[in-house]
Design a protein around this motif. Structure first.
Motif, PDB file in Angstrom:
ATOM      1  N   UNK A 287     -20.875  28.693   9.244  1.00 55.27           N
ATOM      2  CA  UNK A 287     -20.838  30.139   9.037  1.00 55.27           C
ATOM      3  C   UNK A 287     -22.049  30.768   9.715  1.00 55.27           C
ATOM      4  N   UNK A 288     -21.819  31.853  10.449  1.00 55.14           N
ATOM      5  CA  UNK A 288     -22.887  32.552  11.164  1.00 55.14           C
ATOM      6  C   UNK A 288     -22.921  34.001  10.694  1.00 55.14           C
ATOM      7  N   UNK A 289     -24.122  34.462  10.315  1.00 55.00           N
ATOM      8  CA  UNK A 289     -24.300  35.839   9.869  1.00 55.00           C
ATOM      9  C   UNK A 289     -25.340  36.522  10.758  1.00 55.00           C
ATOM     10  N   UNK A 290     -25.034  37.713  11.252  1.00 52.11           N
ATOM     11  CA  UNK A 290     -25.992  38.488  12.021  1.00 52.11           C
ATOM     12  C   UNK A 290     -26.905  39.235  11.052  1.00 52.11           C
ATOM     13  N   UNK A 291     -28.208  38.968  11.097  1.00 54.37           N
ATOM     14  CA  UNK A 291     -29.178  39.583  10.189  1.00 54.37           C
ATOM     15  C   UNK A 291     -29.536  40.982  10.694  1.00 54.37           C
ATOM     16  N   UNK A 292     -28.658  41.941  10.438  1.00 53.56           N
ATOM     17  CA  UNK A 292     -28.812  43.293  10.982  1.00 53.56           C
ATOM     18  C   UNK A 292     -30.057  43.976  10.417  1.00 53.56           C
ATOM     19  N   UNK A 293     -30.303  43.822   9.120  1.00 55.19           N
ATOM     20  CA  UNK A 293     -31.463  44.469   8.505  1.00 55.19           C
ATOM     21  C   UNK A 293     -32.758  43.954   9.125  1.00 55.19           C
TER      22      UNK A 293
END
Length: 393
Positions: A287-293
């Motif tokens: 699973x890959x999450x873009x750390x936008x914050x």
């Protein structure tokens, strides 16, 4: 969050958590349907304007009184989305729609930004469903699906294949005519839920954060209102056609999107094959999450915790579109509602600031910028006093 509920229904559908051929089919059909019903046209602007004016009338009933603003925009934003999707708007004080807004808000707060244990150890819903919030989440989604299912049933019963009224009608007709392959009832429900949830929670929270930062920064608010008065004046309503001449207003919106980063992480994606990113190896199935914050509040930005719209303006006063700003995601899965969301933010901001001064009640502390955690970030409760700016309005 919604991924777990979809999995529990034995499929992953819709436009947010699906992938592959299912995602391609659904996204293509939804974009086509949205275009059919004036998404991105003057009709969309009229729909937004109608809701802002209705909200202003509610605010006028409480001019000079402290108002908790955190859920003030929910019904208006739902109406904008639901008029496109289901052809219906509700009175801003309608109890049924307020209950739906409450369900949507709760669904985004019951788990944390990354989805928590439900996402990464979904089997626990069979072991400790109460402790990890699965039962509450299930009940919330059952309530949302009930509202959507009743709406779809009404559309089926009153469908005129030669005169589609909205997105639901268009998807039903396309299914009957096999223009977009077959949409099952479940796929249609999940797609409507995605449009409703994604189109409401993030925009509403962003507008609330904008009010929060504007009451904390009176010099920004004054400059914003000066631009509204100079470009729009007091004898007509703001229009999307004004945006090109209102660069400071646009800079305020961009800075709000950056500093609030309501969608703190992107939608979970999964690596379809082994990949490398710099020195890191990302195995297939990760699973890959873009750390936008983190991206929006990192060292690239000078004093990132300072609300400063000027960071998006050149010395000549032109608007800067930074590649480091990605509030709507990036690539082919970029949010399809971006145009609508940006239009909503502009019109809600200019309509309200044209008509009202904003102030914090003297007995209240300055509102905190520390957000409530959840799938999206939301502001902590605070009150604002709206005061008329122009007697003719």
């Amino acid at each position: 969050m919604s991924l777990i509920i979809s999995n529990s229904l034995n499929s992953v559908s819709g436009i947010v958590f699906s992938d592959g051929a299912t995602w391609t089919k659904t996204r293509r059909a939804v974009i086509k349907a949205l275009k059919n019903f004036s998404h991105g046209s003057s009709s969309m602007e009229n729909n937004i304007g109608e809701e802002v004016i209705a909200l202003i009338e509610v605010i006028k009933e409480n001019v000079g009184k402290p108002i908790i603003v955190n859920d003030m925009f929910d019904v208006a934003i739902v109406n904008i989305v639901w008029k496109l999707v289901a052809g219906k708007r509700y009175d801003l004080k309608d109890g049924k729609l307020r209950r739906l807004c409450d369900l949507i808000t709760r669904s985004f707060k019951v788990v944390n930004m990354s989805g928590g244990l439900l996402t990464f150890m979904p089997f626990l819903r069979h072991v400790i469903p109460n402790l990890i919030g699965y039962n509450e989440l299930r009940a919330i989604h059952n309530g949302i699906y009930k509202f959507i299912s009743e709406t779809i049933d009404y559309h089926k019963a009153t469908l005129d294949t030669k005169n589609p009224r909205d997105v639901i009608d268009k998807l039903l007709i396309d299914t009957l005519e096999k223009q977009s392959e077959t949409f099952t009832d479940e796929e249609l429900q999940v797609t409507c839920r995605d449009l409703l949830e994604a189109g409401v929670e993030t925009v509403s929270n962003t507008i609330v954060f904008m009010l929060l930062y504007l009451v904390r920064a009176p010099e920004v608010r004054t400059r914003l209102q000066d631009e509204i008065d100079r470009v729009v004046g007091t004898t007509r309503l703001p229009s999307l056609s004004d945006r090109s001449r209102m660069v400071y207003t646009e800079a305020v919106i961009l800075e709000t999107l950056r500093i609030s980063s309501v969608a703190a992480v992107g939608i979970p994606h999964m690596a379809l094959q082994d990949a490398t990113l710099g020195e890191y190896v990302i195995p297939k199935g990760t699973f890959v999450l873009l750390a936008i914050h983190d991206l929006h509040n990192g060292c690239h930005w000078n004093n990132p915790h300072e609300f400063r719209p000027e960071r998006f303006l050149t010395k000549e006063g032109n608007l800067i579109q930074s590649d480091w700003l990605m509030p709507f995601g990036y690539g082919k899965r970029r949010c399809i509602g971006e145009g609508l969301a940006r239009s909503e933010l502009f019109l809600f901001t200019t309509y309200l600031l044209q008509r009202f001064h904003l102030k914090i009640p003297e007995e209240d502390p300055l509102p905190s910028t520390e957000p409530h955690d959840g799938v999206t970030l939301s502001a902590r409760k605070f009150r604002v006093i709206f005061q008329r700016r122009h007697s003719c309005m």
